[in-house]
Design a protein around this motif. Structure first.
Motif, short mmCIF file in Angstrom:
data_model
loop_
_atom_site.label_atom_id
_atom_site.label_comp_id
_atom_site.label_asym_id
_atom_site.label_seq_id
_atom_site.Cartn_x
_atom_site.Cartn_y
_atom_site.Cartn_z
N GLY A 13 -7.19 -26.79 69.44
CA GLY A 13 -7.67 -27.24 68.13
C GLY A 13 -8.01 -26.13 67.17
N LYS A 14 -7.56 -24.91 67.46
CA LYS A 14 -7.96 -23.77 66.63
C LYS A 14 -7.45 -23.88 65.20
CE LYS A 14 -4.21 -20.87 68.46
NZ LYS A 14 -3.69 -21.95 69.34
N GLY A 15 -6.24 -24.42 65.02
CA GLY A 15 -5.71 -24.55 63.67
C GLY A 15 -6.52 -25.54 62.85
N THR A 16 -6.82 -26.69 63.45
CA THR A 16 -7.61 -27.71 62.76
C THR A 16 -9.01 -27.21 62.46
OG1 THR A 16 -6.37 -29.46 63.89
CG2 THR A 16 -8.51 -30.06 62.94
N GLN A 17 -9.64 -26.56 63.43
CA GLN A 17 -11.00 -26.07 63.23
C GLN A 17 -11.02 -24.94 62.20
OE1 GLN A 17 -13.65 -27.49 64.22
NE2 GLN A 17 -12.78 -28.95 65.68
N SER A 18 -9.98 -24.12 62.15
CA SER A 18 -9.90 -23.06 61.15
C SER A 18 -9.86 -23.66 59.74
CB SER A 18 -8.65 -22.20 61.37
OG SER A 18 -8.73 -21.49 62.59
N LYS A 19 -9.12 -24.75 59.59
CA LYS A 19 -9.05 -25.41 58.27
C LYS A 19 -10.39 -26.01 57.88
CE LYS A 19 -4.12 -26.41 58.68
NZ LYS A 19 -3.08 -27.44 58.96
N LEU A 20 -11.13 -26.54 58.86
CA LEU A 20 -12.46 -27.09 58.58
C LEU A 20 -13.42 -25.98 58.16
CD1 LEU A 20 -12.80 -29.71 61.47
CD2 LEU A 20 -12.38 -30.17 59.04
N LEU A 21 -13.31 -24.82 58.82
CA LEU A 21 -14.13 -23.66 58.43
C LEU A 21 -13.81 -23.25 56.99
CD1 LEU A 21 -14.27 -21.09 61.38
CD2 LEU A 21 -16.16 -22.33 60.34
N GLN A 22 -12.54 -23.28 56.67
CA GLN A 22 -12.11 -22.93 55.31
C GLN A 22 -12.80 -23.82 54.30
OE1 GLN A 22 -7.78 -22.43 54.37
NE2 GLN A 22 -8.08 -24.22 53.09
N GLU A 23 -12.82 -25.13 54.59
CA GLU A 23 -13.41 -26.08 53.66
C GLU A 23 -14.92 -25.94 53.57
OE1 GLU A 23 -12.04 -29.80 55.15
OE2 GLU A 23 -9.93 -29.35 54.75
N ARG A 24 -15.58 -25.79 54.70
CA ARG A 24 -17.05 -25.74 54.72
C ARG A 24 -17.59 -24.48 54.03
NH1 ARG A 24 -21.41 -27.08 58.28
NH2 ARG A 24 -20.36 -29.12 58.54
N PHE A 25 -16.95 -23.34 54.31
CA PHE A 25 -17.52 -22.07 53.86
C PHE A 25 -16.72 -21.40 52.74
CE2 PHE A 25 -19.05 -22.47 58.30
CZ PHE A 25 -20.42 -22.50 58.02
N SER A 177 -15.56 -33.37 64.74
CA SER A 177 -16.81 -33.04 64.06
C SER A 177 -17.81 -32.39 65.02
CB SER A 177 -17.42 -34.29 63.42
OG SER A 177 -17.69 -35.29 64.40
N GLU A 178 -17.85 -32.86 66.27
CA GLU A 178 -18.77 -32.26 67.24
C GLU A 178 -18.43 -30.80 67.50
OE1 GLU A 178 -19.88 -36.22 69.92
OE2 GLU A 178 -18.19 -34.93 70.48
N VAL A 179 -17.15 -30.54 67.72
CA VAL A 179 -16.71 -29.16 67.97
C VAL A 179 -16.95 -28.30 66.74
CG1 VAL A 179 -14.74 -27.68 68.54
CG2 VAL A 179 -15.01 -29.89 69.68
N PHE A 180 -16.64 -28.86 65.57
CA PHE A 180 -16.81 -28.08 64.35
C PHE A 180 -18.27 -27.70 64.11
CE2 PHE A 180 -17.65 -27.77 59.77
CZ PHE A 180 -16.96 -26.59 59.53
N GLU A 181 -19.18 -28.61 64.37
CA GLU A 181 -20.59 -28.28 64.14
C GLU A 181 -21.04 -27.15 65.06
OE1 GLU A 181 -22.47 -29.09 61.66
OE2 GLU A 181 -20.78 -30.24 60.89
N ARG A 182 -20.51 -27.09 66.29
CA ARG A 182 -20.83 -25.97 67.17
C ARG A 182 -20.35 -24.65 66.55
NH1 ARG A 182 -17.91 -29.14 71.96
NH2 ARG A 182 -19.40 -30.87 72.14
N ILE A 183 -19.14 -24.69 66.00
CA ILE A 183 -18.57 -23.50 65.38
C ILE A 183 -19.36 -23.12 64.13
CG2 ILE A 183 -16.53 -22.58 64.20
CD1 ILE A 183 -14.85 -24.43 66.04
N ALA A 184 -19.68 -24.11 63.31
CA ALA A 184 -20.38 -23.85 62.04
C ALA A 184 -21.75 -23.22 62.29
CB ALA A 184 -20.53 -25.15 61.25
N VAL A 185 -22.45 -23.69 63.31
CA VAL A 185 -23.77 -23.12 63.64
C VAL A 185 -23.61 -21.64 64.01
CG1 VAL A 185 -25.61 -23.13 65.37
CG2 VAL A 185 -24.86 -25.28 64.33
N LEU A 186 -22.57 -21.32 64.77
CA LEU A 186 -22.33 -19.93 65.18
C LEU A 186 -21.99 -19.08 63.97
CD1 LEU A 186 -21.91 -17.74 67.32
CD2 LEU A 186 -19.57 -18.60 67.62
N VAL A 187 -21.11 -19.58 63.11
CA VAL A 187 -20.72 -18.81 61.92
C VAL A 187 -21.94 -18.54 61.04
CG1 VAL A 187 -19.38 -18.90 59.78
CG2 VAL A 187 -18.32 -19.59 61.93
N GLU A 188 -22.77 -19.53 60.85
CA GLU A 188 -23.97 -19.35 60.03
C GLU A 188 -24.91 -18.32 60.67
OE1 GLU A 188 -25.72 -23.14 59.42
OE2 GLU A 188 -24.13 -23.84 58.10
#
Length: 199
Positions: A13-25, A177-188
């Protein structure tokens, strides 16, 4: 500029999660595969060379990948940050990738690997193959071969970035969304400071 490397095995899911990171940040998602296809589509010098190699059944060389990525970096030099999906692809690319960033007054700030159990990866890719018709997702044997290549070629990148305290793993099992929130917390946590304030 914030530089985040996202990697993981096929189906993680790295491609999908990368796109979500792009949108969030408000970052830019650099998928080397997508950028290469764009270069081919618009028949740029790099795209024409890539098409010639691919049509001839040849391996995509590092030097051409570097040229394409460097061109992308120069075109997006004012970006807030970039999420890299597809480079570095093997341990031999890591030092050159770091040099590319350093020559532009940048550095890798965070490396995220998505971890997913192999059987779950296989089932995800089989399902994707059924819906998309992608040949590289067309059967269990083909998928297992791709996963072994990842283990042998791409996974060792982790050790390089572990030594620099830049590497983190994220559990890639769960809803998007669950996976993305784990990533977003780390990025922040890693990128939220005076120098790398991206939120």
């Amino acid at each position: 500029m914030v530089n985040v490397i996202m990697f993981g095995p096929p189906g993680s899911g790295k491609g999908t999660q990368s796109k979500l990171l792009q949108e969030r940040f408000n970052l830019i998602h650099l998928s080397t595969g997508d950028v290469c296809r764009e270069e081919i589509k618009f028949a740029t010098p790099e795209g024409l060379e890539a098409k010639r190699l691919i049509d001839g059944g040849n391996f995509f060389p590092d030097k051409l990948a570097y040229r394409i990525v460097e061109k992308f970096l120069d075109q997006n030099s004012k970006a807030r940050g970039i999420v890299y999906d597809g480079i570095p692809r093997h341990i031999g690319q890591t030092e050159h990738f770091d040099e590319m960033l350093a020559s532009r007054q940048g550095k890798v700030n965070l490396v995220i690997e998505l971890k997913v159990d192999e059987e779950i990866l296989i089932q995800r890719l089989l399902k994707r193959g059924e819906s998309s018709g992608r040949l590289d997702d067309s059967g269990r044997e083909v998928i297992v071969k791709r996963l072994r290549i990842y283990d042998d070629v791409t996974a060792p990148i982790a050790d390089y970035y572990k030594k620099q305290d830049l590497y983190f793993t994220i559990n890639g099992i769960g809803s998007l969304s669950e996976v993305f929130e784990r990533i977003a917390v780390l990025v922040e946590k890693v990128c939220l400071n005076e120098e790398l304030n991206i939120v």
